[in-house]
Design an enzyme around this catalytic site. Structure first.
Site, PDB file in Angstrom:
ATOM      1  N   ASP A   8      72.803 -13.602  52.361  1.00  0.00           N
ATOM      2  CA  ASP A   8      72.941 -13.601  53.807  1.00  0.00           C
ATOM      3  C   ASP A   8      72.623 -12.174  54.264  1.00  0.00           C
ATOM      4  OD1 ASP A   8      73.703 -14.457  56.410  1.00  0.00           O
ATOM      5  OD2 ASP A   8      75.675 -13.550  56.118  1.00  0.00           O
ATOM      6  N   ASP A  10      73.626 -10.475  57.829  1.00  0.00           N
ATOM      7  CA  ASP A  10      74.695  -9.813  58.581  1.00  0.00           C
ATOM      8  C   ASP A  10      76.000  -9.843  57.795  1.00  0.00           C
ATOM      9  OD1 ASP A  10      72.824  -9.572  60.548  1.00  0.00           O
ATOM     10  OD2 ASP A  10      73.590 -11.191  61.792  1.00  0.00           O
TER      11      ASP A  10
END
Length: 219
Positions: A8, A10
């Site tokens: 991922d 963020d």
């Protein structure tokens, strides 16, 4: 055998959470909507359109779809402008070191992010070269907790889910990894990502050595 890693963006590679918060806060203030840190936590890991609907539900607001799209675009414009100030100094501690280590060990590496601005963020960080595949909000139609973005990334790497480890900082992200039969590493507090296969408080602790130690039968 583990051959691929999916990250991922963020909260794992870099922390744009504060920029997202500021953008949603500005939009909410302009619309006279209530928005605070607690509500912002509910947006972690989900798409822009899903996020604005969470905020609207919280404020008991109903709008036409075209208006919702316009407001989501306004929020994105505020956010994208703030990205211009990001630099290669903005990796989360430990993230760049892990990506470098994975590259030197010959693993396949993919991004699996709900963000439609992921490529811009990677360019600002000078991180594009670490990734064989970039899966973002433009790659699939269903966002997390659906596993689609991770399945997209693993397919593009030519690997089955069982040969990949997903790094996530969001509850819905770990849910997505589990739904797709991926191994998972949670970054963050127990109450948020405690259902991952292994959890670390920060990326700095999630070294390749520590990950291999936990999944020792898979390497």
């Amino acid at each position: 055998m583990i051959k691929g890693f999916i990250f991922d963006l963020d909260g794992v590679i870099t922390d744009t959470a504060e920029l997202h918060f500021a953008a949603w806060k500005k939009l909410s203030d302009d619309m006279d909507w209530q928005f605070d840190r607690d509500l912002n936590e509910k947006l972690r890991g989900i798409s822009r359109m899903d996020s604005i609907k969470v905020i609207m539900d919280h404020n008991n607001v109903s709008l036409k779809e075209e208006t919702i799209v316009e407001l989501a675009t306004q929020k994105n414009d505020i956010y994208v402008q703030s990205l211009d100030h990001m630099t290669p100094e903005d990796y989360l501690p430990g993230a760049k070191e892990l990506l470098t280590h994975l590259r030197s060990e010959g693993f396949s590496v993919a991004l699996g992010s709900a963000s439609k601005n992921a490529e811009k963020v990677l360019k600002q960080l000078n991180a594009t070269h670490y990734f064989d595949v970039i899966g973002d909000g433009n790659s699939v139609s269903r966002s997390k907790p659906a596993p689609d973005i991770f399945l997209y990334a693993s397919e593009k790497m030519g690997l089955s889910p069982e040969r990949c480890i997903v790094f996530e900082d969001a509850e819905k992200g770990i849910d997505a990894a589990k739904a797709g039969n991926f191994y998972s590493v949670g970054i963050g507090p127990e109450e948020r990502v405690g259902h991952a296969d292994v959890r670390f408080d920060t990326m700095k602790e999630a070294t390749l050595f520590e990950v291999k130690s936990h999944f020792k039968d898979l390497f």
